[in-house]
Write a protein that holds these residues in place. Structure first.
Motif, PDB file in Angstrom:
ATOM      1  N   PHE A  82      14.192  57.233  28.241  1.00  0.00           N
ATOM      2  CA  PHE A  82      14.721  58.188  27.063  1.00  0.00           C
ATOM      3  C   PHE A  82      14.403  59.524  27.553  1.00  0.00           C
ATOM      4  N   GLY A  83      13.464  59.951  28.164  1.00  0.00           N
ATOM      5  CA  GLY A  83      12.510  61.361  28.183  1.00  0.00           C
ATOM      6  C   GLY A  83      11.954  61.644  27.108  1.00  0.00           C
ATOM      7  N   ARG A  84      11.779  60.499  26.337  1.00  0.00           N
ATOM      8  CA  ARG A  84      10.853  60.861  24.899  1.00  0.00           C
ATOM      9  C   ARG A  84       9.938  59.704  24.748  1.00  0.00           C
ATOM     10  N   PHE A  86      29.040  45.941  22.495  1.00  0.00           N
ATOM     11  CA  PHE A  86      28.691  47.375  22.690  1.00  0.00           C
ATOM     12  C   PHE A  86      28.496  47.547  24.184  1.00  0.00           C
ATOM     13  N   SER A  87      28.361  48.779  24.547  1.00  0.00           N
ATOM     14  CA  SER A  87      27.749  49.014  25.906  1.00  0.00           C
ATOM     15  C   SER A  87      26.313  50.113  25.613  1.00  0.00           C
ATOM     16  N   PHE A  88      25.530  49.745  26.364  1.00  0.00           N
ATOM     17  CA  PHE A  88      24.031  50.424  26.420  1.00  0.00           C
ATOM     18  C   PHE A  88      24.267  52.033  27.114  1.00  0.00           C
ATOM     19  N   THR A  89      23.725  53.051  26.564  1.00  0.00           N
ATOM     20  CA  THR A  89      23.369  54.183  27.570  1.00  0.00           C
ATOM     21  C   THR A  89      22.034  54.031  27.881  1.00  0.00           C
ATOM     22  N   HIS A  90      21.065  53.636  26.920  1.00  0.00           N
ATOM     23  CA  HIS A  90      19.866  53.492  27.133  1.00  0.00           C
ATOM     24  C   HIS A  90      19.216  52.087  26.866  1.00  0.00           C
ATOM     25  N   PHE A  91      18.376  51.336  27.605  1.00  0.00           N
ATOM     26  CA  PHE A  91      17.713  50.240  27.104  1.00  0.00           C
ATOM     27  C   PHE A  91      16.444  50.036  27.549  1.00  0.00           C
ATOM     28  N   SER A 143      33.275  50.413  29.930  1.00  0.00           N
ATOM     29  CA  SER A 143      32.871  50.092  31.360  1.00  0.00           C
ATOM     30  C   SER A 143      32.400  50.925  32.111  1.00  0.00           C
ATOM     31  N   ALA A 144      32.670  52.319  31.679  1.00  0.00           N
ATOM     32  CA  ALA A 144      32.412  53.485  32.295  1.00  0.00           C
ATOM     33  C   ALA A 144      30.864  53.764  32.139  1.00  0.00           C
ATOM     34  N   ILE A 145      30.302  53.512  31.178  1.00  0.00           N
ATOM     35  CA  ILE A 145      29.052  53.824  30.940  1.00  0.00           C
ATOM     36  C   ILE A 145      27.931  53.130  31.563  1.00  0.00           C
ATOM     37  N   VAL A 146      26.910  53.856  32.371  1.00  0.00           N
ATOM     38  CA  VAL A 146      25.919  53.277  33.049  1.00  0.00           C
ATOM     39  C   VAL A 146      24.625  53.162  32.353  1.00  0.00           C
ATOM     40  N   THR A 147      24.062  52.307  32.205  1.00  0.00           N
ATOM     41  CA  THR A 147      22.853  52.178  31.253  1.00  0.00           C
ATOM     42  C   THR A 147      21.559  52.457  31.855  1.00  0.00           C
ATOM     43  N   ARG A 148      21.034  53.364  31.466  1.00  0.00           N
ATOM     44  CA  ARG A 148      19.385  53.673  31.883  1.00  0.00           C
ATOM     45  C   ARG A 148      18.427  52.701  31.500  1.00  0.00           C
ATOM     46  N   THR A 149      17.724  52.014  32.465  1.00  0.00           N
ATOM     47  CA  THR A 149      16.700  51.140  32.260  1.00  0.00           C
ATOM     48  C   THR A 149      15.291  51.240  32.756  1.00  0.00           C
ATOM     49  N   HIS A 150      14.217  50.577  32.474  1.00  0.00           N
ATOM     50  CA  HIS A 150      12.976  50.561  33.009  1.00  0.00           C
ATOM     51  C   HIS A 150      12.922  49.604  34.031  1.00  0.00           C
ATOM     52  N   ARG A 151      12.604  50.001  35.130  1.00  0.00           N
ATOM     53  CA  ARG A 151      12.550  49.029  36.300  1.00  0.00           C
ATOM     54  C   ARG A 151      13.638  48.003  36.468  1.00  0.00           C
ATOM     55  N   GLY A 152      14.868  48.474  36.012  1.00  0.00           N
ATOM     56  CA  GLY A 152      15.909  47.472  36.308  1.00  0.00           C
ATOM     57  C   GLY A 152      16.090  46.502  35.374  1.00  0.00           C
ATOM     58  N   LEU A 153      15.308  46.381  34.373  1.00  0.00           N
ATOM     59  CA  LEU A 153      15.520  45.197  33.126  1.00  0.00           C
ATOM     60  C   LEU A 153      16.671  45.731  32.384  1.00  0.00           C
ATOM     61  N   SER A 172       8.692  59.214  21.634  1.00  0.00           N
ATOM     62  CA  SER A 172       8.757  59.014  20.051  1.00  0.00           C
ATOM     63  C   SER A 172      10.163  58.257  19.552  1.00  0.00           C
ATOM     64  N   ILE A 173      10.001  57.304  18.773  1.00  0.00           N
ATOM     65  CA  ILE A 173      11.436  56.651  18.288  1.00  0.00           C
ATOM     66  C   ILE A 173      12.119  57.582  17.545  1.00  0.00           C
ATOM     67  N   TYR A 174      11.487  58.543  16.892  1.00  0.00           N
ATOM     68  CA  TYR A 174      11.889  59.787  15.973  1.00  0.00           C
ATOM     69  C   TYR A 174      12.951  60.689  16.756  1.00  0.00           C
ATOM     70  N   ASP A 175      12.105  61.022  17.957  1.00  0.00           N
ATOM     71  CA  ASP A 175      12.961  61.778  18.941  1.00  0.00           C
ATOM     72  C   ASP A 175      14.327  60.984  19.543  1.00  0.00           C
ATOM     73  N   ILE A 176      14.036  59.888  19.770  1.00  0.00           N
ATOM     74  CA  ILE A 176      15.032  59.093  20.382  1.00  0.00           C
ATOM     75  C   ILE A 176      16.213  59.063  19.296  1.00  0.00           C
ATOM     76  N   TYR A 177      16.138  58.798  18.262  1.00  0.00           N
ATOM     77  CA  TYR A 177      16.991  58.713  17.219  1.00  0.00           C
ATOM     78  C   TYR A 177      17.514  60.195  16.836  1.00  0.00           C
ATOM     79  N   SER A 178      16.774  60.997  16.869  1.00  0.00           N
ATOM     80  CA  SER A 178      17.252  62.800  16.564  1.00  0.00           C
ATOM     81  C   SER A 178      18.238  62.954  17.588  1.00  0.00           C
ATOM     82  N   GLU A 179      17.746  63.038  19.183  1.00  0.00           N
ATOM     83  CA  GLU A 179      18.566  63.485  19.972  1.00  0.00           C
ATOM     84  C   GLU A 179      19.976  62.556  20.047  1.00  0.00           C
ATOM     85  N   ALA A 180      19.707  61.227  19.785  1.00  0.00           N
ATOM     86  CA  ALA A 180      21.149  60.382  19.862  1.00  0.00           C
ATOM     87  C   ALA A 180      22.133  61.070  18.489  1.00  0.00           C
TER      88      ALA A 180
END
Length: 345
Positions: free
Chosen positions: A61-63, A260-265, A325-335, A65-73
């Motif tokens: 997420f580049g953050r 849903f599709s995930f942008t970040h996970f 289907s166009a959304i690419v999910t950002r993940t940690h180490r491929g999970l 804190s979960i508050y930063d994650i919620y806020s930016e979204a």
């Protein structure tokens, strides 16, 4: 954990009638009515979070804190939807998370948003209103006592949240359909929740690890602060037998992937969470070198097993959008979300 009971009715009734449903509701309400009796997260959780969770969040997420994650979204969604600036919170509880997010958003000088905080329990809604008043945030909040299972709003939302609510829900399919109907096309659905086996039990492969760890764990670390007694051998406790804790936890991630599709996970946990959560975490002192070494060892082992697929995560931190289907999910180490699913035997 937050109190959201409306979407339980049908499945609970099928399993034992209206009396069983009402019994579980009362158990759940009693659990959260007196917040002073709820065990706070232990200090070792904060050590684990800083050392092992937050770096993963920052990677994706580049953050940290979960508050930063919620806020930016939410800011991004409010801007993308133009006139749509409303954020729906399903099961707001005492409102502490929503207030923290609102304060975080305001620090960025963004003002074009407003929460609609919904809740079923009057006592918790009153606490939320009091907190909003104390923080002088009335311009950014509306409140509604509502059973979302029986409610259809007359407006759509740029953001929808259900912080630590999904693992209390029986009719997940109905809830996710509700979110899809009432979220703007560019809306966001940030998720912080507990997944894993129903009732927050351990899957067989994880239970085998827990039993081996328990066999070498000194007795003083086996005291359960929620049961107020020492547990030996390890108890694979089913939390769903009383209220609705983890009632359909193992279905959450598969249904999210379907809807849903995930942008970040980010997926974490497996067995490490047992040692840092409320039950046993208070036995470990982050200032004690030996205690930290145990947590470090467990966390590194848990991460390695997540990466190889030997265990599956028990917690997720994610941002979802409408299926695309166009959304690419950002993940940690491929999970990925799909790879994080543990299919029941």
């Amino acid at each position: 954990m937050r109190d959201f009971l409306g979407a339980f009715r049908k499945r609970a009734n099928d399993g034992g009638g209206a009396n069983e449903y009402e019994r579980r509701i009362e158990q759940q309400k009693l659990q959260y009515a007196n917040k002073e009796k709820l065990k706070k997260l232990p200090d070792i959780y904060r050590y684990w979070s800083r050392t092992y969770l937050q770096p993963k969040l920052e990677d994706v997420f580049g953050r940290r804190s979960i508050y930063d994650i919620y806020s930016e979204a939410f800011i991004g969604a409010c801007q993308a939807t133009g006139s749509g600036r409303k954020i729906l919170s399903i099961g707001c509880g005492d409102g502490q998370i929503e207030v923290a997010i609102a304060e975080n958003i305001l620090k960025t000088d963004f003002r074009d948003f407003k929460f609609l905080a919904t809740e079923l329990a009057d006592v918790r809604m009153e606490r939320a209103k009091k907190l909003v008043h104390e923080k002088k945030l009335e311009d950014y909040f509306d409140f509604k006592i509502v059973d979302v299972n029986e409610w259809e709003p007359n407006e759509t939302f740029a953001g929808i949240m259900a912080q630590h609510t999904l693992h209390h829900i029986v009719e997940l399919e109905k809830l996710f359909a509700f979110i899809n109907r009432n979220m703007e096309p560019e809306g966001v659905f940030p998720i912080v929740d507990i997944i894993g086996r129903n009732g927050h039990m351990r899957w067989p492969e994880t239970l085998e690890i827990m039993n081996r760890l328990w066999s070498i764990l000194p007795q003083k670390y086996k005291f359960n602060h929620q049961f107020n007694k020492t547990i030996d051998p390890y108890l694979n406790h089913d939390c769903s037998k009383t209220g609705f804790e983890g009632i359909r936890a193992e279905d959450i991630l598969p249904l999210l992937c379907d809807n849903f599709s995930f942008t970040h996970f980010v997926g974490v946990g497996g067995f490490e969470d047992v040692f840092v959560e409320r039950g046993y975490g208070h036995n470990f002192d982050p200032e004690n070198e030996t205690d930290r070494a145990w947590i470090d060892t467990i966390a590194v082992m848990n991460d390695a097993m997540l990466e190889t697929g030997a265990v599956k995560p028990t917690m997720i931190f994610a941002v979802a959008k409408k299926k695309n289907s166009a959304i690419v999910t950002r993940t940690h180490r491929g999970l990925s979300p799909e790879n994080a699913i543990r299919k029941p035997d």
